[in-house]
Design a protein around this motif. Structure first.
Motif, PDB file in Angstrom:
ATOM      1  N   GLY A 159       0.819  -1.208   0.000  1.00 31.74           N
ATOM      2  CA  GLY A 159       0.000   0.000   0.000  1.00 31.74           C
ATOM      3  C   GLY A 159       0.852   1.257   0.000  1.00 31.74           C
ATOM      4  N   THR A 160       1.932   1.252   0.777  1.00 26.99           N
ATOM      5  CA  THR A 160       2.835   2.407   0.812  1.00 26.99           C
ATOM      6  C   THR A 160       3.495   2.635  -0.541  1.00 26.99           C
ATOM      7  OG1 THR A 160       3.284   1.997   3.156  1.00 26.99           O
ATOM      8  CG2 THR A 160       4.835   3.395   1.976  1.00 26.99           C
ATOM      9  N   VAL A 161       3.904   1.532  -1.184  1.00 27.82           N
ATOM     10  CA  VAL A 161       4.532   1.650  -2.508  1.00 27.82           C
ATOM     11  C   VAL A 161       3.544   2.230  -3.517  1.00 27.82           C
ATOM     12  CG1 VAL A 161       5.498   0.342  -4.433  1.00 27.82           C
ATOM     13  CG2 VAL A 161       6.190  -0.188  -2.092  1.00 27.82           C
ATOM     14  N   LEU A 193       3.653   5.705  -5.678  1.00 31.56           N
ATOM     15  CA  LEU A 193       3.568   5.727  -7.142  1.00 31.56           C
ATOM     16  C   LEU A 193       2.425   6.593  -7.638  1.00 31.56           C
ATOM     17  CD1 LEU A 193       4.255   1.947  -7.918  1.00 31.56           C
ATOM     18  CD2 LEU A 193       5.834   3.868  -8.194  1.00 31.56           C
ATOM     19  N   THR A 194       1.362   6.744  -6.830  1.00 30.99           N
ATOM     20  CA  THR A 194       0.199   7.508  -7.273  1.00 30.99           C
ATOM     21  C   THR A 194       0.217   8.949  -6.774  1.00 30.99           C
ATOM     22  OG1 THR A 194      -1.062   6.725  -5.348  1.00 30.99           O
ATOM     23  CG2 THR A 194      -1.239   5.446  -7.380  1.00 30.99           C
ATOM     24  N   ARG A 195       1.281   9.338  -6.072  1.00 33.33           N
ATOM     25  CA  ARG A 195       1.342  10.704  -5.553  1.00 33.33           C
ATOM     26  C   ARG A 195       1.409  11.703  -6.708  1.00 33.33           C
ATOM     27  NH1 ARG A 195       5.441  10.043  -2.324  1.00 33.33           N
ATOM     28  NH2 ARG A 195       4.143   9.374  -0.590  1.00 33.33           N
ATOM     29  N   GLU A 196       0.718  12.831  -6.547  1.00 32.34           N
ATOM     30  CA  GLU A 196       0.651  13.904  -7.540  1.00 32.34           C
ATOM     31  C   GLU A 196       0.030  13.428  -8.864  1.00 32.34           C
ATOM     32  OE1 GLU A 196       4.561  15.462  -7.955  1.00 32.34           O
ATOM     33  OE2 GLU A 196       4.650  16.228  -5.897  1.00 32.34           O
ATOM     34  N   GLY A 197      -0.865  12.460  -8.766  1.00 29.26           N
ATOM     35  CA  GLY A 197      -1.617  12.032  -9.935  1.00 29.26           C
ATOM     36  C   GLY A 197      -0.824  11.259 -10.968  1.00 29.26           C
ATOM     37  N   ASP A 246     -10.551   7.316  -7.142  1.00 30.64           N
ATOM     38  CA  ASP A 246     -11.168   6.841  -5.893  1.00 30.64           C
ATOM     39  C   ASP A 246     -10.886   5.364  -5.663  1.00 30.64           C
ATOM     40  OD1 ASP A 246     -12.177   9.349  -5.437  1.00 30.64           O
ATOM     41  OD2 ASP A 246     -14.157   8.923  -6.285  1.00 30.64           O
ATOM     42  N   MET A 247     -10.947   4.587  -6.743  1.00 26.97           N
ATOM     43  CA  MET A 247     -10.696   3.152  -6.616  1.00 26.97           C
ATOM     44  C   MET A 247      -9.268   2.884  -6.138  1.00 26.97           C
ATOM     45  SD  MET A 247     -10.771   0.271  -9.619  1.00 26.97           S
ATOM     46  CE  MET A 247      -9.260   0.955 -10.314  1.00 26.97           C
ATOM     47  N   VAL A 248      -8.304   3.617  -6.717  1.00 23.73           N
ATOM     48  CA  VAL A 248      -6.908   3.431  -6.318  1.00 23.73           C
ATOM     49  C   VAL A 248      -6.716   3.822  -4.865  1.00 23.73           C
ATOM     50  CG1 VAL A 248      -4.548   4.251  -6.694  1.00 23.73           C
ATOM     51  CG2 VAL A 248      -5.997   3.697  -8.650  1.00 23.73           C
ATOM     52  N   GLN A 249      -7.281   4.960  -4.452  1.00 17.99           N
ATOM     53  CA  GLN A 249      -7.115   5.418  -3.081  1.00 17.99           C
ATOM     54  C   GLN A 249      -7.750   4.447  -2.083  1.00 17.99           C
ATOM     55  OE1 GLN A 249      -5.110   7.816  -2.373  1.00 17.99           O
ATOM     56  NE2 GLN A 249      -4.796   8.249  -4.562  1.00 17.99           N
ATOM     57  N   ARG A 250      -8.938   3.937  -2.423  1.00 17.06           N
ATOM     58  CA  ARG A 250      -9.580   2.958  -1.537  1.00 17.06           C
ATOM     59  C   ARG A 250      -8.749   1.683  -1.436  1.00 17.06           C
ATOM     60  NH1 ARG A 250     -14.355   4.528  -4.255  1.00 17.06           N
ATOM     61  NH2 ARG A 250     -14.273   2.595  -5.467  1.00 17.06           N
ATOM     62  N   PHE A 251      -8.172   1.295  -2.566  1.00 15.23           N
ATOM     63  CA  PHE A 251      -7.340   0.085  -2.572  1.00 15.23           C
ATOM     64  C   PHE A 251      -6.111   0.277  -1.683  1.00 15.23           C
ATOM     65  CE2 PHE A 251      -4.042  -2.588  -4.696  1.00 15.23           C
ATOM     66  CZ  PHE A 251      -4.589  -3.820  -4.368  1.00 15.23           C
ATOM     67  N   VAL A 252      -5.502   1.457  -1.720  1.00 16.71           N
ATOM     68  CA  VAL A 252      -4.340   1.743  -0.879  1.00 16.71           C
ATOM     69  C   VAL A 252      -4.728   1.673   0.592  1.00 16.71           C
ATOM     70  CG1 VAL A 252      -2.704   3.540  -0.172  1.00 16.71           C
ATOM     71  CG2 VAL A 252      -3.115   3.096  -2.605  1.00 16.71           C
ATOM     72  N   VAL A 253      -5.871   2.287   0.946  1.00 12.54           N
ATOM     73  CA  VAL A 253      -6.330   2.286   2.337  1.00 12.54           C
ATOM     74  C   VAL A 253      -6.622   0.862   2.809  1.00 12.54           C
ATOM     75  CG1 VAL A 253      -8.167   3.039   3.887  1.00 12.54           C
ATOM     76  CG2 VAL A 253      -7.203   4.636   2.219  1.00 12.54           C
ATOM     77  N   ARG A 254      -7.251   0.073   1.954  1.00 10.68           N
ATOM     78  CA  ARG A 254      -7.558  -1.308   2.337  1.00 10.68           C
ATOM     79  C   ARG A 254      -6.287  -2.126   2.535  1.00 10.68           C
ATOM     80  NH1 ARG A 254     -11.984  -4.467  -0.917  1.00 10.68           N
ATOM     81  NH2 ARG A 254     -11.632  -5.787   0.927  1.00 10.68           N
ATOM     82  N   LEU A 255      -5.307  -1.922   1.670  1.00  7.13           N
ATOM     83  CA  LEU A 255      -4.048  -2.646   1.844  1.00  7.13           C
ATOM     84  C   LEU A 255      -3.403  -2.325   3.180  1.00  7.13           C
ATOM     85  CD1 LEU A 255      -2.402  -2.372  -1.700  1.00  7.13           C
ATOM     86  CD2 LEU A 255      -3.132  -4.465  -0.573  1.00  7.13           C
ATOM     87  N   GLN A 256      -3.502  -1.099   3.614  1.00  7.59           N
ATOM     88  CA  GLN A 256      -2.819  -0.677   4.824  1.00  7.59           C
ATOM     89  C   GLN A 256      -3.609  -0.942   6.103  1.00  7.59           C
ATOM     90  OE1 GLN A 256      -2.109   3.443   3.807  1.00  7.59           O
ATOM     91  NE2 GLN A 256      -0.054   3.007   3.021  1.00  7.59           N
ATOM     92  N   THR A 257      -4.940  -1.085   5.981  1.00  6.02           N
ATOM     93  CA  THR A 257      -5.755  -1.185   7.207  1.00  6.02           C
ATOM     94  C   THR A 257      -6.681  -2.390   7.266  1.00  6.02           C
ATOM     95  OG1 THR A 257      -7.477   0.226   6.218  1.00  6.02           O
ATOM     96  CG2 THR A 257      -5.727   1.328   7.453  1.00  6.02           C
ATOM     97  N   ASP A 258      -7.063  -2.957   6.136  1.00  5.07           N
ATOM     98  CA  ASP A 258      -8.054  -4.034   6.124  1.00  5.07           C
ATOM     99  C   ASP A 258      -7.435  -5.320   6.671  1.00  5.07           C
ATOM    100  OD1 ASP A 258      -9.893  -6.045   5.525  1.00  5.07           O
ATOM    101  OD2 ASP A 258     -10.642  -4.969   3.778  1.00  5.07           O
ATOM    102  N   PRO A 259      -7.991  -5.888   7.749  1.00  2.73           N
ATOM    103  CA  PRO A 259      -7.438  -7.131   8.319  1.00  2.73           C
ATOM    104  C   PRO A 259      -7.406  -8.271   7.309  1.00  2.73           C
ATOM    105  CG  PRO A 259      -8.989  -6.123   9.841  1.00  2.73           C
ATOM    106  CD  PRO A 259      -9.122  -5.367   8.554  1.00  2.73           C
TER     107      PRO A 259
END
Length: 421
Positions: free
Chosen positions: A170-172, A176-180, A263-276
């Protein structure tokens, strides 16, 4: 002639001159006194004094001379070995290993240009390829050692065990998606897809799929309808529709599909970092990499195949690896020689590395020099120094004999002149 033979020869020359001066002194001592006899005796006396004084000076450097009152100031090198070691190390550090001195040498010698010019010659590239080919079997043999393999395996397992797979991924992705930047990937993907859809082969495949679908799903209607016309025009319509959609998305930076993709990418990043659930999947994948016999056997088989191919290729006359090294060397030489700015940048970076690494390297090297010299045996150290510079030191004795003789002659002439006056 060895260094030891050269030292013996120079010692014999100095001793021969002393012996000659002694012989002249003894001969003139038994001769009738006169101007020439007294002159020869005075010259021989001064020559013996000069020879013996310089003999003492040279010998006192390396060995103890048992003469009362002065013997404690002999054997200078053995008695001061530790101080010589520290001074030698300090001299090397001060004169050769200063960061700015090393950086200046690098910038002055222009190593980037020198490497490029060296690689320009085919013979040098072949030399490099040959020596690299000699190293490869040794590297492969090291990797085949069971103990080394176990060490690498343990290190890999330890690294995998410390890695948080899902959060790290998720961090990677977030980076990679920073600044669009992911939107640029989307644009590249759409351009590639448009190119694929515009290919005649793609449209023919789509037409064939439509025809197959009509025959399978609407067999009765397919007998009545112009299937070929529908398939061809349907493929064109589908391709044009998709092209129009993607062109609209590409032209509109605020298109709703772009917003949804973001939105899909951002949700995916959040899920990778927090979803059990994702974190658990990451842990399962770690265990698979670490413990799966099938995966480990598969990677071992791949390594064996690659290793055998490398060994066979290195041994072949038309080695691809050697040819690759030759081509890479030629390319690097051409690139460096044709881009002065690149060479200057490389030299600057090398100088910067020298400034950064020089203090640590200097400390290690000077400590190594000092410790090595201190660990030498006193007699062995003196012997080694004498073998390397003793030949030149013996000429001090030769010069002392000759200079003493000339001074003796001069003093004799002056004393004679004074007596006559």
């Amino acid at each position: 002639m060895t260094k030891e033979d050269e030292l013996k020869r120079s010692k014999l020359l100095a001793l021969s001159l002393l012996a000659g001066a002694c012989a002249v002194f003894l001969a003139t001592s038994f001769m009738q006194r006169g101007f020439w006899t007294d002159g020869l005796r005075a010259v021989s006396e001064a020559a013996m004094v000069g020879a013996l004084a310089d003999w003492f000076a040279v010998v006192a450097l390396f060995r103890k001379v048992p003469i009362p009152f002065v013997s404690r100031h002999t054997a200078i090198i053995p008695n001061n070995k530790d101080r010589i070691a520290d001074n030698l190390a300090g001299f090397v550090e001060e004169k050769f290993l200063k960061p700015e001195s090393l950086a200046a040498v690098i910038l002055k010698t222009d190593p980037a240009t020198n490497v490029a010019e060296w690689l320009k010659e085919p013979a040098n590239r072949a030399y490099l390829a040959t020596h690299l080919a000699k190293l490869v079997p040794e590297i492969l043999a090291t990797a085949d050692d069971a103990r080394i393999q176990q060490l690498l395996k343990d290190a890999l397992h330890a690294a995998i065990g410390k890695l948080d797979m899902a959060p790290s991924l998720g961090t990677v992705i977030a980076s990679l998606t920073r600044e669009g930047r992911h939107q640029e990937l989307l644009d590249d993907g759409m351009r590639a897809l448009i190119g694929i859809l515009n290919r005649p082969t793609t449209r023919q495949l789509m037409a064939e799929l439509i025809t197959s679908w009509l025959k399978r799903e609407h067999a009765a209607m397919e007998l009545v309808l112009p299937t070929e016309w529908i398939s061809e025009n349907g493929a064109v319509m589908i391709a044009n529709t998709l092209n129009n959609i993607m062109e609209n998305v590409a032209a509109d930076k605020d298109h709703k599909l772009r917003v949804r993709f973001d939105d899909m990418v951002q949700r995916f990043v959040v899920r990778l970092q927090t979803d059990p659930a994702f974190i658990a999947k990451g842990e399962d994948f770690k265990r698979y990499l670490r413990d799966s016999a099938t995966f480990n056997r598969y990677t071992q088989d791949i390594w064996t195949s690659v290793r055998d191919w490398i060994r066979a290729d290195i041994a072949a006359e038309d080695s691809r690896l050697n040819a690759g090294v030759m081509q890479a060397g030629a390319w690097l030489s051409e690139e460096l020689l044709s881009h002065p700015d690149m060479r200057a940048s490389l030299n600057q970076h090398l100088a910067g590395m020298a400034r950064t690494l020089a203090p640590a390297f200097s400390s290690f090297l000077t400590r190594h020099i000092s410790d090595t010299v201190k660990a030498w045996d006193n007699k062995d150290m003196s012997r080694q120094i004498e073998l390397n510079i003793g030949k030149d030191l013996q000429f001090i004795r030769v010069n002392g004999t000759l200079v003493g003789a000339m001074i003796g002659l001069l003093l004799y002439l002056l004393s004679t002149a004074v007596s006559l006056l």
